[in-house]
Design an enzyme around this catalytic site. Structure first.
Site, PDB file in Angstrom:
ATOM      1  N   ARG A 544       0.837  -1.193   0.000  1.00 25.01           N
ATOM      2  CA  ARG A 544       0.000   0.000   0.000  1.00 25.01           C
ATOM      3  C   ARG A 544       0.874   1.246   0.000  1.00 25.01           C
ATOM      4  O   ARG A 544       1.952   1.237   0.588  1.00 25.01           O
ATOM      5  CB  ARG A 544      -0.838   0.070   1.289  1.00 25.01           C
ATOM      6  CG  ARG A 544      -2.068  -0.729   1.346  1.00 25.01           C
ATOM      7  CD  ARG A 544      -2.822  -0.459   2.643  1.00 25.01           C
ATOM      8  NE  ARG A 544      -2.136  -0.925   3.822  1.00 25.01           N
ATOM      9  CZ  ARG A 544      -1.930  -0.204   4.917  1.00 25.01           C
ATOM     10  NH1 ARG A 544      -2.335   1.068   4.981  1.00 25.01           N
ATOM     11  NH2 ARG A 544      -1.314  -0.712   5.960  1.00 25.01           N
ATOM     12  N   THR A 651       4.013  -8.206   5.794  1.00 33.07           N
ATOM     13  CA  THR A 651       3.927  -9.616   5.397  1.00 33.07           C
ATOM     14  C   THR A 651       4.528  -9.818   4.011  1.00 33.07           C
ATOM     15  O   THR A 651       4.917 -10.932   3.665  1.00 33.07           O
ATOM     16  CB  THR A 651       2.467 -10.130   5.416  1.00 33.07           C
ATOM     17  OG1 THR A 651       1.622  -9.110   4.881  1.00 33.07           O
ATOM     18  CG2 THR A 651       2.026 -10.463   6.829  1.00 33.07           C
ATOM     19  N   LYS A 655       6.943 -12.905   2.118  1.00 36.63           N
ATOM     20  CA  LYS A 655       6.737 -13.519   0.792  1.00 36.63           C
ATOM     21  C   LYS A 655       8.008 -13.415  -0.044  1.00 36.63           C
ATOM     22  O   LYS A 655       8.422 -14.369  -0.716  1.00 36.63           O
ATOM     23  CB  LYS A 655       5.575 -12.833   0.063  1.00 36.63           C
ATOM     24  CG  LYS A 655       4.244 -13.019   0.777  1.00 36.63           C
ATOM     25  CD  LYS A 655       3.167 -12.039   0.316  1.00 36.63           C
ATOM     26  CE  LYS A 655       2.064 -11.970   1.364  1.00 36.63           C
ATOM     27  NZ  LYS A 655       1.210 -10.775   1.213  1.00 36.63           N
TER      28      LYS A 655
HETATM   29  C1  26W Z   1      -9.920   2.226  10.138  1.00 34.84           C
HETATM   30  C2  26W Z   1      -9.742   1.798   8.782  1.00 34.84           C
HETATM   31  C3  26W Z   1      -8.489   1.047   8.500  1.00 34.84           C
HETATM   32  C4  26W Z   1      -8.601  -0.129   7.830  1.00 34.84           C
HETATM   33  C5  26W Z   1      -7.471  -0.830   7.464  1.00 34.84           C
HETATM   34  C6  26W Z   1      -7.246   1.521   8.836  1.00 34.84           C
HETATM   35  C7  26W Z   1      -6.125   0.843   8.492  1.00 34.84           C
HETATM   36  C8  26W Z   1      -6.235  -0.338   7.812  1.00 34.84           C
HETATM   37  C9  26W Z   1      -4.977  -1.040   7.414  1.00 34.84           C
HETATM   38  C10 26W Z   1      -4.976  -1.195   5.954  1.00 34.84           C
HETATM   39  C11 26W Z   1      -4.707  -2.209   8.251  1.00 34.84           C
HETATM   40  C12 26W Z   1      -3.570  -3.083   7.771  1.00 34.84           C
HETATM   41  O1  26W Z   1      -3.599  -3.658   6.703  1.00 34.84           O
HETATM   42  N1  26W Z   1      -2.561  -3.237   8.610  1.00 34.84           N
HETATM   43  C13 26W Z   1      -1.446  -4.107   8.298  1.00 34.84           C
HETATM   44  O2  26W Z   1      -1.717  -5.383   8.869  1.00 34.84           O
HETATM   45  C14 26W Z   1      -0.736  -6.324   8.510  1.00 34.84           C
HETATM   46  C15 26W Z   1      -1.176  -7.662   9.040  1.00 34.84           C
HETATM   47  O3  26W Z   1      -1.049  -7.706  10.420  1.00 34.84           O
HETATM   48  C16 26W Z   1       0.625  -5.925   9.031  1.00 34.84           C
HETATM   49  O4  26W Z   1       1.569  -6.845   8.559  1.00 34.84           O
HETATM   50  C17 26W Z   1       0.982  -4.531   8.545  1.00 34.84           C
HETATM   51  O5  26W Z   1       2.181  -4.105   9.152  1.00 34.84           O
HETATM   52  C18 26W Z   1      -0.144  -3.561   8.875  1.00 34.84           C
HETATM   53  O6  26W Z   1       0.103  -2.291   8.296  1.00 34.84           O
END
Ligand code: 26W
Length: 816
Positions: A544, A651, A655
């Site tokens: 992202r 993650t 990979k």
């Molecule tokens: C509140 C809305 C919202 C929704 C999704 C805020 C933030 C998110 C992110 C996209 C959450 C996310 O994907 N976090 C990631 O989670 C992974 C799995 O645990 C971690 O490996 C990443 O470091 C973390 O950024």
């Protein structure tokens, strides 16, 4: 049915003829995919049914993993792999003149997620089924997944991702299992037989209809369920069909509002309505999922006091936190339990994973919004808050400040992370550093009250999709070298380590990497007007787009390399291809500017006759699961360059590692654990550590401007963002990026880490030339990547959080 190629071919050709009324020769690529998909889905059906029966009979504890995101990607290839029929089907199709890989390309990714959190949920489902745990996913069947990214003139444009437009072969609609969800209205409370009863009136009623996707375990018969809910109107147009009737318009408004609940993943929440819709989606998932869980539980005939021993409910970040008050509501209002009993049951059933320490990830809802949309739920949250504050008051008498900071409701907001912590028995971070930061910083006050609840579960990825399916050649080589045990026990990959110096293995690893690079180069050349040198070093940054992930650091460094080449065209620099993949949130202005910058830099360098011999920059559109599967096997450098302390785990780092890339990284998230395993020499570590960042943040003694003024190479690239340079042309696109660094003092420490990053990149340049030691390190990385298999992670969740056991399902499936 699939005992041999002949029976498969027969079934397949029959199916084409029966379903399509066409011959194989007349069938289109999509026809072929659909028929094959259906055939496999039907084949899975028996095991699926047996699994459900077995789970019911065994009465083992069931796990329900709630997530607003499931980034599952394509299923055809993975299902074939897990069923054990991949080889047979591939060869049989070949005999019919068809190529399985091309057929797989017809499948539209199920992109019901944004990034790591959603992909983690999908990897977990794969591991749950493979390890034979009765564990199911609960999510929303969004009509549109995360947007489809197009790049026009270097700018990101978002198109709707209508993944259901073509038929989706994997799910089954289960209308008979629909449940009602209520929004709005008001609550009347009164006393009845010495007990308060609450009646919800004038609410809007919505049907939640489940669509079930089978989740096939690898080489066993367990087939778990991913249940995705879709919202449907509970009123028929019927008597409102006359536009002269004012109810007609009311009906239209209602039906539109229902439709919107499961329409988009992440609706734009910049407006009040948008935010409210997000909250509505979250409650919709929680209420529907919970009702369906309890309906299954009710069949056991056990009392609700047994719920925690039969059901574990896990919430993937705070998005499904409303499960806590919703379970309380059902237990109290519908099942007539008292508050204390209901609370004990709830807090022994629900566990929570935190995935971010960024403040934007900490969800808060305005009080009046929750009250208006979910009046009864709000009353329960209020009561939870009151009791919690009372407990705090007893622990910390007179400490108003502390209590105000910890309250669930404060400043006219409901704080979901606080509710999640108070209402769950387990709270985990996703890598050691992240968990430590939660305990010592972000959730310190809560850790002091509930120390036993906090624990770490370092993330993992499924090696079945990310190695076996994405990189079959490397998989086969591993099996030839150390036998096949690593497939069932990925930590056995460590047996590669003693072979890391074998020149024959190194040559094979190099040959396979080269083939994968050629394949990716061909894909790029087919889709983009650019030619790639497949012998150049493939350096990849794919994730992202976000400030903390620091794509900007990488671009500024490429600009710096370009400056070096223009200063000295005969510079000794190893040819590299920088590959980017990233989506920016649609309203994240600065992130979108970074995408534009990557394109401007790419345009300039790729066109330069001298520089383009040394550097190519490629931005791959629409990064997602399927594209990642093409990229990982070809990568030689994995860029994991977040500001230390900000990336909870990461993650993609895992990979890449599993596919033999070497990592350039800050000591952040799971990178630290990777380094602990492979050693300093097998990675390229640079930059500030999280304690140093915390220190600068605390004392405010980092000044980007000073660094800019005192470091000519930095000043030069920064100025190229705004002054007349090859990148800016006539417009002023990058002023905001410039300001984010120099005017608002570089929140993510890009300049501070610049020199150290450039030095690490130089080490890469030097070490890549030592091809034997590079390959040795690559093998060492693969050997240690077993720890990052999600099977290990899930086994830890199962034994340390959920307290649940495998339920082997024997039957039906015949393997090739
Ligand atoms: C509140 C809305 C919202 C929704 C999704 C805020 C933030 C998110 C992110 C996209 C959450 C996310 O994907 N976090 C990631 O989670 C992974 C799995 O645990 C971690 O490996 C990443 O470091 C973390 O950024």
């Amino acid at each position: 049915m699939f005992t041999n190629k002949t029976t498969f071919k027969q079934a397949f050709v029959d199916s084409i003829e029966n379903k399509l009324g066409k011959t194989l020769q007349e069938a289109s690529g999509l026809d072929i995919y659909n028929v094959l998909g259906h055939l496999i889905r039907e084949y899975i059906g028996k095991d699926w049914m047996h699994t459900n029966k077995e789970y019911e009979a065994q009465q083992e504890k069931q796990i329900y993993y709630f997530s607003m995101e499931f980034l599952i990607g394509r299923l055809l290839g993975n299902n074939l792999l897990n069923l054990g029929t991949l080889q047979l089907v591939r060869e049989a199709l070949q005999e019919l003149g068809l190529n399985l890989e091309e057929i797989e390309e017809q499948e539209h990714d199920a992109g019901l997620g944004n990034g790591g959190l959603g992909r983690l949920a999908a990897c977990f489902l794969d591991s749950l089924a493979t390890l034979q745990y009765p564990g199911h996913g609960c999510g929303i069947r969004y009509q549109y997944g995360l947007f489809e990214q197009k790049i026009i003139n270097g700018y990101q444009v978002e198109l709707p991702d209508y993944w259901l437009q073509k038929e989706y072969v994997w799910d089954i609609r289960r209308s008979d299992k629909k449940v009602g969800v209520r929004f709005g209205g008001h609550v009347i409370s009164r006393e009845l037989n010495g007990r308060m009863v609450y009646e919800h009136r004038d609410y809007e009623h919505v049907w939640a209809v489940p669509y079930d996707v089978p989740v096939v375990g690898y080489h066993y018969h367990n087939v778990n369920t991913l249940r995705l809910w879709s919202a449907e109107s509970s009123q028929e147009l019927g008597s409102y069909s006359n536009p002269a009737d004012q109810n007609y318009y009311k009906f239209l408004a209602y039906s539109r509002s229902v439709q919107s609940i499961s329409e988009f993943l992440y609706p734009d929440d910049s407006s009040y309505e948008g935010k409210q819709l997000r909250l509505k989606q979250q409650y919709f998932l929680c209420s529907a999922g919970l009702q369906s869980i309890l309906r299954t539980f009710d069949k056991s005939g056990l009392s609700y006091y047994h719920l925690p021993s039969k059901v574990a409910i896990h919430i993937n970040d705070t998005h499904p936190t409303l499960l806590i008050p919703e379970l309380m509501r059902i237990l109290i209002d519908d099942k007539n339990l008292g508050w204390e009993d209901a609370w004990d049951i709830t807090t022994q059933t629900i566990s929570y994973t935190n995935h971010t320490t960024l403040s934007e990830g900490l969800e808060k809802w305005p009080v009046h919004m929750v009250k208006e949309l979910l009046p009864r739920i709000y009353m329960i949250i209020e009561e939870i808050n009151e009791r919690f504050c009372h407990l705090l008051w007893n622990l910390y008498p007179g400490q108003f400040n502390r209590i105000a900071q910890m309250a669930i409701i404060a400043d006219d907001q409901v704080k979901m992370a606080h509710l999640a912590i108070v209402g769950s028995y387990s709270i985990n971070g996703v890598a050691e550093l992240h968990t430590q930061i939660l305990k010592e910083r972000e959730m310190k006050l809560f850790y002091e009250v509930f120390p036993q609840r906090f624990n770490n579960k370092t993330n993992g990825i499924t090696h079945r999709r990310w190695l076996m399916h994405a990189n079959p050649k490397l998989s086969n080589l591993i099996t030839e070298t150390i036998g096949h045990q690593w497939i069932a026990e990925p930590e056995q990959l460590i047996r590669l380590a003693p072979h890391a110096q074998d020149s024959s293995l190194q040559e094979e690893v190099a040959r396979i990497k080269q083939q994968n690079k050629r394949k990716l180069a061909t894909y790029i050349e087919r889709n983009y007007p650019i030619s790639i040198d497949p012998t150049s070093l493939f350096d990849v940054l794919a994730k992202r787009l976000h400030g903390y992930k620091r794509q900007l650091l990488s671009v500024l460094h490429i600009m710096h390399l370009y400056n070096q080449i223009t200063d000295n065209p005969s510079i000794d620099m190893l040819p590299r291809t920088f590959i980017f993949g990233a989506k920016a949130a649609p309203n994240y202005h600065l992130a979108k500017k970074v995408i534009k910058l990557i394109h401007s830099v790419a345009d300039t360098i790729n066109r330069d006759p001298i520089a383009s011999k040394l550097i190519k920059v490629v931005f791959l559109e629409n990064y997602g699961v399927s594209l990642a599967e093409k990229i990982m096997p070809a990568a030689e450098i994995s860029e994991q360059i977040s500001t230390a302390g900000k990336e909870a785990s990461g993650t993609s780092n895992m990979k890449f590692m599993m596919n033999g890339a070497l990592t350039i990284a800050t000591l952040d998230g799971a990178n630290i654990e990777m380094q602990n395993l492979v050693g300093q020499e097998a990675m390229f570590i640079f930059g500030l550590r999280s304690e140093e960042i915390a220190h600068y943040n605390q004392f405010g003694d980092y000044q980007a401007k000073l660094l800019y003024e005192s470091t000519p190479s930095i000043k030069r690239v920064m100025d190229q963002l705004i002054l007349n340079s090859p990148y800016t042309r006539a417009n002023n696109d990058f002023q905001d990026i410039y300001n984010s660094i120099l005017k608002t003092n570089d929140e993510f420490f890009v300049l501070k880490d610049f020199d150290s990053y450039a030095a690490a990149q130089q080490r890469i340049d030097a070490e890549y030339r030592q091809s034997r030691s590079w390959l040795e390190k690559s093998i060492i990385n693969i050997a240690h990547s077993g720890k990052f298999a999600s099977d290990r992670t899930i086994a830890e969740y199962a034994s340390e959080i959920w307290d649940t056991h495998p339920v082997p399902v024997h039957l039906a499936r015949v393997h090739s």
